[in-house]
Design an enzyme around this catalytic site. Structure first.
Site, PDB file in Angstrom:
ATOM      1  N   ARG A  20       0.822  -1.224   0.000  1.00 40.41           N
ATOM      2  CA  ARG A  20       0.000   0.000   0.000  1.00 40.41           C
ATOM      3  C   ARG A  20       0.852   1.268   0.000  1.00 40.41           C
ATOM      4  NH1 ARG A  20      -5.704  -0.921   1.386  1.00 40.41           N
ATOM      5  NH2 ARG A  20      -6.021  -2.984   0.535  1.00 40.41           N
ATOM      6  N   ARG A  66      -3.525   6.281   0.785  1.00 44.17           N
ATOM      7  CA  ARG A  66      -4.158   7.453   1.396  1.00 44.17           C
ATOM      8  C   ARG A  66      -3.292   8.201   2.396  1.00 44.17           C
ATOM      9  NH1 ARG A  66      -9.113   3.998   3.191  1.00 44.17           N
ATOM     10  NH2 ARG A  66      -7.453   2.466   2.972  1.00 44.17           N
ATOM     11  N   ARG A 117      -7.365  11.152  -5.801  1.00 46.19           N
ATOM     12  CA  ARG A 117      -8.516  10.304  -5.510  1.00 46.19           C
ATOM     13  C   ARG A 117      -9.808  11.101  -5.296  1.00 46.19           C
ATOM     14  NH1 ARG A 117     -11.090   7.858  -5.263  1.00 46.19           N
ATOM     15  NH2 ARG A 117     -11.540   6.653  -3.406  1.00 46.19           N
ATOM     16  N   ASP A 142      -6.549  -2.867  -7.478  1.00 48.54           N
ATOM     17  CA  ASP A 142      -7.160  -3.504  -6.311  1.00 48.54           C
ATOM     18  C   ASP A 142      -7.422  -4.969  -6.621  1.00 48.54           C
ATOM     19  OD1 ASP A 142      -8.281  -2.587  -3.568  1.00 48.54           O
ATOM     20  OD2 ASP A 142      -9.708  -4.056  -4.316  1.00 48.54           O
ATOM     21  N   TYR A 165     -14.669 -12.511  -0.201  1.00 47.13           N
ATOM     22  CA  TYR A 165     -15.314 -11.224  -0.486  1.00 47.13           C
ATOM     23  C   TYR A 165     -16.596 -11.418  -1.299  1.00 47.13           C
ATOM     24  CZ  TYR A 165     -12.070  -7.607   1.189  1.00 47.13           C
ATOM     25  OH  TYR A 165     -11.356  -6.751   1.974  1.00 47.13           O
TER      26      TYR A 165
END
Ligand SMILES: O=C(O)CCc1c2[nH]c(c1CC(=O)O)Cc1[nH]c(c(CC(=O)O)c1CCC(=O)O)Cc1[nH]c(c(CC(=O)O)c1CCC(=O)O)Cc1[nH]c(c(CCC(=O)O)c1CC(=O)O)C2
Length: 368
Positions: A38, A42, A51, A87, A165
């Site tokens: 990552r 963010r 973003r 992703d 998921y």
């Protein structure tokens, strides 16, 4: 892009820093290579700025945005590898499922799989060159724009993590809906895992054809399984992916190092070190020395500082890194965190982590 075009050789800039690739192959480069899961994320204000302009998956579908986001951390830190911004959930989307990224909630499936009959809703033969060509384009563009500074890693979610998921419909603490399938519908579970494996193999091959120089397979939900379930529902597919990708690449005279990151699967370390991957990625629950002993020099290791150690003062980060390096040694070792960076982490502490890896390892390699 036609199916054949993606296999055309691409005229990429020459690689200048191959420390990551050499460590992946078990060598001892002049310093231990380091990157962070990552690392495009963010915690960087410049990431948040890009973003803010569009939705998460629209960003993933824009090769220009993915390229920019992948390059951002390289402008700040002397990382020795980059990972393409994307992703793991692009695969369920390619199989026909609708996934949204909701602020404060994370990935959310509009219509998760509930019963085995729902498998019929999934696309049977996914044309990855059509459905995921935006990832391949992002990789090719980034490989050019990175100008050979460091290698570019491609990645995928592993079958069990994606299956969990697709059934759960989003994040969960227990993943009990997904695990219910394993105990109640083992045959359908295997059918789904096999479908995912077939797509993943083509997806990874497409990434290499597009320019990925290494591949990481994220089995992020391995820890939800016990050793028995892991051996039945995860490991065979992880092995199958590595073997099939490597066989197909070999036919073309190609070879890229593959990393398996099965989070919290310390119970399966021996098996993971014999599953055709060059590198085993480790979370922070494993002691470096015991990981070395248990994998017996069969693979290179990657990891495994607790991401939360980045909340420590810089001097303490340096001490933690030094101990980690002593535990792993400097041969066949890629420094990383035990999982991804969190959004509230201070970029300055990321810099302290990277510098500590380089400084401490340079001294050790020189001494040896
Ligand atoms: O926190 C949230 O709101 C949702 C986060 C989330 C995402 N995918 C997801 C999750 C679940 C989770 O991580 O627990 C689902 C997701 N994406 C990924 C994984 C694998 C893992 O982290 O173990 C997972 C599963 C994680 C899990 O369930 O434990 C992989 C991923 N996402 C991403 C990347 C790319 C990159 O970092 O370059 C990568 C791969 C490579 C890497 O680790 O570096 C990027 C990503 N995906 C996502 C985000 C945040 C959303 C945003 O920018 O608006 C971001 C950026 C960031 O982390 O700051 C969305």
């Amino acid at each position: 892009m036609s199916k054949n075009d993606v296999f055309l050789p691409k005229d990429f800039p020459e690689l200048k820093n191959d420390t990551f690739l050499r460590a992946a192959r078990g060598e001892e480069p002049e310093h231990v290579p380091v990157w962070c899961m990552r690392q495009a994320g963010r915690y960087l204000p410049e990431f948040r700025e890009i973003r803010a302009k569009k939705g998460f998956f629209d960003t993933c579908r824009s090769p220009e945005d993915c390229c920019e986001l992948t390059l951002q951390p390289l402008r700040r830190f002397p990382f020795d590898a980059s990972i393409i911004f994307s992703d793991i959930l692009v695969i369920p989307q390619a199989m026909g499922m609708d996934v949204q990224m909701l602020t404060g909630k994370g990935p959310t499936f509009t219509d998760p799989l509930k019963e085995p009959e729902d498998l019929q809703r999934l696309k049977a033969n996914v044309d990855v060159n059509k459905e995921l060509d935006y990832v391949f384009k992002a990789i090719t563009l980034t490989r050019h724009k990175i100008e050979g500074k460091v290698p570019l890693i491609g990645f995928t979610g592993a079958p069990w993590t994606l299956m969990s998921y697709m059934i759960e419909g989003g994040g969960s603490t227990t993943y009990s809906k997904a695990k219910r399938w394993l105990y109640r519908h083992p045959e359908s579970s295997h059918m789904l895992l096999k479908m995912l494996t077939d797509v993943i193999v083509e997806y990874l091959l497409g990434q290499v054809a597009a320019g990925a120089q290494a591949l990481q397979v994220f089995e992020s939900h391995a820890g939800i399984l016990g050793p028995v379930e892991f051996k039945e529902f995860s490991l065979p597919y992880l092995r199958d992916i590595a073997r099939r990708v490597k066989d197909r690449l070999k036919e073309k005279g190609q070879d890229v190092p593959m990393i398996v990151f099965a989070k919290d699967a310390h119970y399966a370390l021996e098996e993971l070190s014999e599953s055709h991957y060059e590198v085993v990625g480790l979370d922070w629950t494993i002691d470096p020395r015991s990981a070395r002993e248990r994998t017996g020099g069969k693979v290179s290791l990657q990891g495994n500082m607790d991401p939360c150690a980045l909340y420590a003062p810089k001097e303490l980060i340096s001490d933690i890194v030094k101990k980690m390096l002593e535990g792993f040694g400097t041969r066949g070792y890629i420094a990383n965190l035990g999982h991804g960076l969190y959004p509230d982490m201070d970029p300055e502490n990321v810099a302290a982590f990277v510098d500590a890896v380089h400084q401490h390892s340079k001294l050790t390699v020189k001494k040896a």
